[in-house]
Design a protein around this motif. Structure first.
Motif, short mmCIF file in Angstrom:
data_model
loop_
_atom_site.label_atom_id
_atom_site.label_comp_id
_atom_site.label_asym_id
_atom_site.label_seq_id
_atom_site.Cartn_x
_atom_site.Cartn_y
_atom_site.Cartn_z
N UNK A 61 -6.19 26.65 7.10
CA UNK A 61 -4.83 26.54 6.53
C UNK A 61 -4.65 25.26 5.71
N UNK A 62 -5.71 24.85 5.02
CA UNK A 62 -5.62 23.65 4.19
C UNK A 62 -5.98 22.36 4.93
N UNK A 63 -6.00 22.41 6.27
CA UNK A 63 -6.36 21.20 7.04
C UNK A 63 -7.86 21.11 7.23
N UNK A 72 -2.77 16.43 14.80
CA UNK A 72 -1.96 17.48 15.41
C UNK A 72 -2.57 17.98 16.72
N UNK B 207 4.93 20.89 10.32
CA UNK B 207 3.68 20.60 11.02
C UNK B 207 2.54 21.51 10.56
N UNK B 208 2.89 22.73 10.15
CA UNK B 208 1.87 23.68 9.71
C UNK B 208 1.70 23.64 8.20
N UNK B 210 2.11 21.30 5.95
CA UNK B 210 1.62 20.18 5.16
C UNK B 210 0.14 20.31 4.83
N UNK B 211 -0.56 21.22 5.55
CA UNK B 211 -1.94 21.50 5.19
C UNK B 211 -2.08 22.02 3.76
N UNK B 212 -1.07 22.79 3.35
CA UNK B 212 -1.12 23.42 2.03
C UNK B 212 -1.10 22.43 0.88
#
Lengths: 108, 530
Positions: A61-63, A72, B207-208, B210-212
């Protein structure tokens, strides 16, 4: 060691007269603690610091995965570890009949 | 009055009124109420109070900005300040609650000896005091920025409110106002974060999502002369070993800080202490999981906002915050080509870490009520932590020093209460002065406070609980070894008290040394042990 920490276990009579239950109680407590602390170390220092660079090669997911653990994943794990500890200690307390209860027999 | 000022006044007056109302409802008469709230605080409330106690002005205002510029290595604060709770929950809280006393010096005093009690009481006062100064100053900054009051009045108003509920209600008043303050601060933190996430990525879960934006943030960062956000070990000079040790030091320090430990004395049962630790970390994690997202989003918006703009086209927030001196555009610059948080870097745009959160609604273009809410949240964070620290200072001064050392016998309940309240009042007055004129070395001394807690309190508490044979001589020797070792390295590497700074040995920064010290503390020579 067990004596220092559990000198006066309150809220319920121990199941046996001799004190060997304390030793067994303490062993169970200790084993749980060691397992949880091993997970604590692996996820934070292991995944989040020592192995962060190789894990960063994987992306979800981009991480980069290492970064995700460091910022996290480790925190989610910490919260769950403490919850598991509290729940599991309830079970151990019940098993040895030393759980803290109020007058109505409910958990205090 | 501008829109922003109106909404700030609105939220500040609303929340302060709430705190005063709660304080009046929970005023106390007895020392047991004053110091440990009669050990009758429900677990969830206690968890929220611990969270508010723990999350300071620095967590609320400074952390996201720090992470924005540190990038990946910001994890030292995220893991360090949460991971310590696992140690606290598993190794300390239940046992200390079982011992059932009022303060940390009291535990070590009863467990070891009188001299350990005194050393611990003095250490508790020093550690807490360095912290409280930062809180007072942080509260003052919020006031001066949002309300146009000067810093002195900001500090005095905040302190007056704390004075009211801390002196009146002691631990009970502080605990219940902290529950309210936690609610205010977490709402103030999450609303803008969710709004910015929704605006930027279309997914309202920062929290989810910001990966993008990480890939885009990395390339923008490089463009403006900053290192990539996702690059590990780029933010701290010492690299991996330093990241490891700073994380460890912050964890051990967290578990050893007296104002956190003291909260676990307030629960009804040992079981309550375990669940309090869970709720505390749960509530804390809501902010700590969001902070890196806020940092990443705000940095992205900031860099996009100034990209390719000439100096007169810059976004409006740069001018408003420029007035506080926290944002500066270098002279003679035409378009912004480099950005930094370091004033000495000579970049075209210098942004202080501390404003990223407070300015995030403006940077992200959010409406005025949200900005006002942010100010109330910042004040809540500063005041709740300050109150918790002041309680430790006053309890150490009155309960552990005055009544143990100077007036050993014949103190009636009402005398004890009076001394407790007077100590609290004195601590607040001193904190006001220090908050208005913070000593120049405060920033460094806060690092010292953590190292001190990690190298002194943590090992003697752990050994006191788990090792029957640990005794007073060993504990005193151990604490002093830890203290001297940590202090020596900090004075060696930091410009404190007029000493010069030297290079870090093995790249270990002074914040990280506290993690090494407990080993020296716990390995004091065997003749010190019984």
């Amino acid at each position: 060691m067990a004596d220092t920490a559990y000198e006066s276990t309150s809220g319920g009579a121990p199941p046996e007269q001799d004190n060997s239950w304390r030793e067994r109680y303490w062993k169970k407590n200790l084993r749980l603690m060691i397992v949880l602390l091993a997970i604590w170390f692996t996820v934070s220092f292991g995944f989040g610091v020592l192995l962060i660079e190789p894990l960063n090669a994987i992306e979800i997911l981009g991480f980069p995965l290492g970064l995700w653990f460091a910022q996290q994943g480790s925190i989610y794990t910490f919260v769950i570890l403490i919850l598991v500890y509290a729940l599991w200690m309830d079970r151990i307390d019940d098993e040895f009949g030393v759980s803290e209860r109020n007058g109505d027999g409910e958990r205090a | 009055m501008s829109d922003i000022q109106f909404w700030t006044f609105f939220f500040i007056i609303l929340t302060f009124g709430l705190y005063i109302f709660i304080a009046w409802r929970s005023r106390v008469k007895e020392t047991k109420e004053f110091y440990v709230a009669s050990q009758g605080v429900p677990t969830i409330a206690n968890g929220a109070a611990v969270a508010a106690d723990w999350m300071s002005a620095a967590s609320f205002i400074g952390m996201a900005g720090l992470i924005a510029f540190l990038g990946s290595d910001g994890s030292v604060y995220l893991m360090g300040w949460t991971g310590g709770y696992v140690l606290l929950a598993l190794l300390l809280a239940p046992y200390l609650r079982k011992w059932g006393k009022f303060t940390v010096p009291e535990f070590v005093g009863d467990r070891y000896s009188e001299s350990v009690r005194i050393v611990a009481a003095v250490a508790a006062i020093v550690v807490s005091f360095t912290y409280v100064v930062g809180q007072m100053n942080g509260g003052g900054i919020v006031f001066s920025r949002f309300l146009g009051l000067n810093l002195t009045w900001g500090v005095i108003v905040a302190a007056a409110i704390i004075f009211f509920y801390a002196v009146l209600g002691g631990m009970k008043g502080i605990t219940y106002t902290q529950v309210a303050q936690y609610t205010v601060l977490i709402i103030a933190y999450l609303i803008p974060a969710v709004a910015v996430a929704q605006q930027t990525t279309g997914i309202p879960v920062p929290q989810i999502s910001y990966g993008k934006i990480l890939a885009e943030l990395d390339s923008l960062s490089t463009e403006f002369g900053l290192h990539e956000f996702t690059q590990a070990f780029a933010g701290r000079d010492g690299g991996q070993i330093d990241v490891f040790l700073v994380t460890a030091s912050l964890m051990l320090g967290t578990a050893g800080l007296p104002h956190v430990i003291i909260r676990f004395y307030t629960t009804k049962t040992v079981r309550g202490a375990r669940y309090s630790a869970f709720w505390a970390l749960f509530f804390i994690s809501l902010l700590y999981l969001t902070a890196p997202a806020v940092g990443a989003f705000t940095k992205l918006n900031l860099l996009q906002g100034v990209r390719g703009a000439t100096v007169d086209q810059l976004p409006a927030w740069i001018e408003t915050w420029g007035a506080t001196g926290l944002v500066t555009v270098a002279d003679g610059v035409d378009t912004i080509e480099t950005v930094s948080n370091n004033a000495a870097s000579g970049a075209d745009l210098i942004v202080n870490n501390d404003i990223l959160v407070l300015a995030s609604p403006e940077i992200g273009g959010l409406p005025a009520p949200i900005i006002g809410l942010m100010a109330a949240g910042g004040m809540a964070a500063a005041m709740s932590t300050a109150a918790g620290l002041l309680l430790v200072i006053s309890s150490a001064a009155s309960h552990d020093l005055y009544f143990r050392v100077f007036k050993k016998e014949g103190a009636s309940e009402s005398q004890q209460m009076l001394v407790g309240r007077v100590a609290m009042a004195a601590a607040i007055v001193i904190a006001i002065f220090a908050g208005i004129n913070p000593p120049a070395f405060v920033a460094q001394v806060v690092a010292f406070a953590f190292g001190l807690a990690a190298s002194t309190f943590f090992p003697i508490l752990i050994l006191g609980i788990f090792w029957k044979r640990a005794n007073g001589v060993g504990a005193t020797a151990g604490m002093l070894t830890g203290l001297v070792f940590t202090a020596t390295y900090m004075i060696y590497t930091l410009e404190v008290f007029g000493t010069g700074s030297n290079d870090h040995i093995l790249g270990i920064s002074p914040e990280g040394i506290g993690a090494v010290a407990p080993w020296s503390t716990s390995s004091s020579p065997s003749w010190c042990r019984s």
